[in-house]
Structures are given as C-alpha cells and as structure tokens.
Design a protein around this motif. Sequence first.
Motif, PDB file in Angstrom:
ATOM      1  N   ALA A 139     -10.777  -3.097 -10.139  1.00 49.48           N
ATOM      2  CA  ALA A 139     -10.169  -3.850  -9.036  1.00 49.48           C
ATOM      3  C   ALA A 139      -8.681  -4.008  -9.317  1.00 49.48           C
ATOM      4  O   ALA A 139      -8.262  -4.113 -10.478  1.00 49.48           O
ATOM      5  N   LEU A 140      -7.876  -4.041  -8.261  1.00 48.14           N
ATOM      6  CA  LEU A 140      -6.441  -4.217  -8.427  1.00 48.14           C
ATOM      7  C   LEU A 140      -5.860  -4.888  -7.184  1.00 48.14           C
ATOM      8  O   LEU A 140      -6.513  -4.954  -6.139  1.00 48.14           O
ATOM      9  N   VAL A 141      -4.634  -5.387  -7.347  1.00 49.75           N
ATOM     10  CA  VAL A 141      -3.887  -5.994  -6.248  1.00 49.75           C
ATOM     11  C   VAL A 141      -2.622  -5.174  -6.062  1.00 49.75           C
ATOM     12  O   VAL A 141      -1.919  -4.880  -7.035  1.00 49.75           O
ATOM     13  N   VAL A 142      -2.339  -4.796  -4.806  1.00 42.54           N
ATOM     14  CA  VAL A 142      -1.139  -4.006  -4.522  1.00 42.54           C
ATOM     15  C   VAL A 142      -0.324  -4.695  -3.434  1.00 42.54           C
ATOM     16  O   VAL A 142      -0.836  -5.540  -2.692  1.00 42.54           O
ATOM     17  N   ASP A 143       0.955  -4.314  -3.348  1.00 39.40           N
ATOM     18  CA  ASP A 143       1.804  -4.850  -2.292  1.00 39.40           C
ATOM     19  C   ASP A 143       1.884  -3.854  -1.143  1.00 39.40           C
ATOM     20  O   ASP A 143       1.097  -2.899  -1.064  1.00 39.40           O
ATOM     21  N   ALA A 144       2.831  -4.057  -0.238  1.00 36.47           N
ATOM     22  CA  ALA A 144       2.893  -3.264   0.986  1.00 36.47           C
ATOM     23  C   ALA A 144       3.206  -1.791   0.741  1.00 36.47           C
ATOM     24  O   ALA A 144       2.917  -0.946   1.596  1.00 36.47           O
TER      25      ALA A 144
END
Length: 286
Positions: free
Chosen positions: A120-125
């Motif tokens: 799992a990961l979090v990314v920006d625009a």
Amino acid sequence: MALVASGTTASPAASAARGVGPLLRSWRERRRISQLELALRADSSARHISFVETGRSRLSEEMVLRLAEHLEVPVRERNALLVAAGYAPRYRQTPLDDPALGPLREGLERLIRGYEPYPALVVDATYDVVSANRGITMLLEGVPQRLLAPPLNAMRLTLHPEGLAPRIRNLREWRGHLLAQMERQLALHRSAALRELYEEVAAYPVPRGAREAAGAPGQVPYFALPMRIEHDGRVLSFVSSISTFNTPMDVTVAELAIETFVPADPATVEYLHSSWAGESREAGRE
C-alpha cells in the motif's frame, strides 16, 4: 517510507486574467454538459449560464462554488475560479508536514502499516510517493538506487525499463491501464506537471520480450485486471484499489490518493504471509 510535503501552487494572476466565464465554459465543455443541463443542475437558467460564460453577468461567490460542484471541478481549480471571479480562494493548501496535518499523517501511516503484508502507498496528484509500507518496499527490491532517489514517483518506478517494468509479466496490459488512468486524470485536471509526467512515461520503451497477457490460456480468470509481477522466482498477482478523501476542504488533502494492492490469487496470499512470518521470526532473533 515517511510522509513528505508535496504539491504545486496555481497562479491566481493567470486565472484572473482569463476571467471566470471562459474558465467555466472550458469546464462545462470538458464535462460534455450543455448550458441547459448545467442550469437545471444548479437551479439557474440557460440564459444566465450563457451570460456568465460571455462575461455579461457577474457571479456571486456562492454561485461560483455551486457551478464548480456540479461540474466536479477539482478543489485546486475551484480556487482558480473564485480568483477569476474576483473573490478570495476558499480552500487552503497546507503543506503536508504542517503540524495541523499531523493527525492525518499519523492516520495514513497507521492505515498502510495495518495493511501489511500487502502493498500500500500514498501518492500525490503527480504520483510522487509520500508514504509506502513494507509490502511496497519488498516489490522494489532490485530496482537501481538512482530510481529510488527522492522524490520517488510511482509511475516512473513502474514503467521505467530499469524499474519494475521488466518484471511485470503482463506489462503491455498493465502499462495500457496506467496510461489510460493518467489520460482520464488529464481530462479532469489542468495540470502541466501531470502532462509532463505522462509524456515522459508514455515514451519509455517497452522492454524487449514483454511478457504474456493477464488472460493467457490456462490461467485462472481474474475478477479485475491484475498486475502480475515476478519476485524472488515467483509470480505474484495483485489488483489495485484507489481511495481519496470525501469532501476535502484543503488542496493538499484533496490531491492525496491511497493505493492498496489486493492479492488476486491464493498463491500470492500464501507467499506474502509466509514471507511476513519469516521476517517477524528473524526480527525476533535480533
């Protein structure tokens, strides 16, 4: 990987110079909505919408926001509409490392850690990775260090010929899926940075001998297009799910996305859990 600050700032001067009418018309045409349909949605009239778009009628701040909502304008661009109409921006853009977003950062970290052993990961625009768990770190084993230098970018890491691309068994299908995803975003967001990234990764050569399609004969059918990736002599299969925040009131928060990779077959589940148990035992001996 820890959360880091990200994001870009729109130009209020550029938005004001264009005027709100042409901007609204651009968003309406982008959404393929007629003036009449927009008027019905916003409890207005087609005549009024026409006057707004041609600059013959001035909009109230409330009406700008109402039209933006019905046109599904991204939060960053709603600020640009407000500025173009002569109003102050409504939505803040708080740096991700600001103390005010501390609870958000901690919550995201707990969320993706709790998802382990699955990636799992979090990314920006623009797909810069702002946080990732150990499931992602496992998949990145063997990627050249120069591609792992900050800021990590999920699209570059996946599609670069020296990144994950040579290990993705159904690269042509997965590449097509990712590029189509970016194209849909470009249709919704006026982002020069995203356009530049798209043109970069779309130009990457597909490694010679790109592997079989996901639906090759003899394979178990999948419920969604998987990413089939080699790791330590095995082929792991994942389908991805992307989540965003409901009704965000901050540009930074609005542009964050949480991507989780769901195992697509029992063999992947078994391998990830057995590997995780082995790592836990090793850590206990240290």
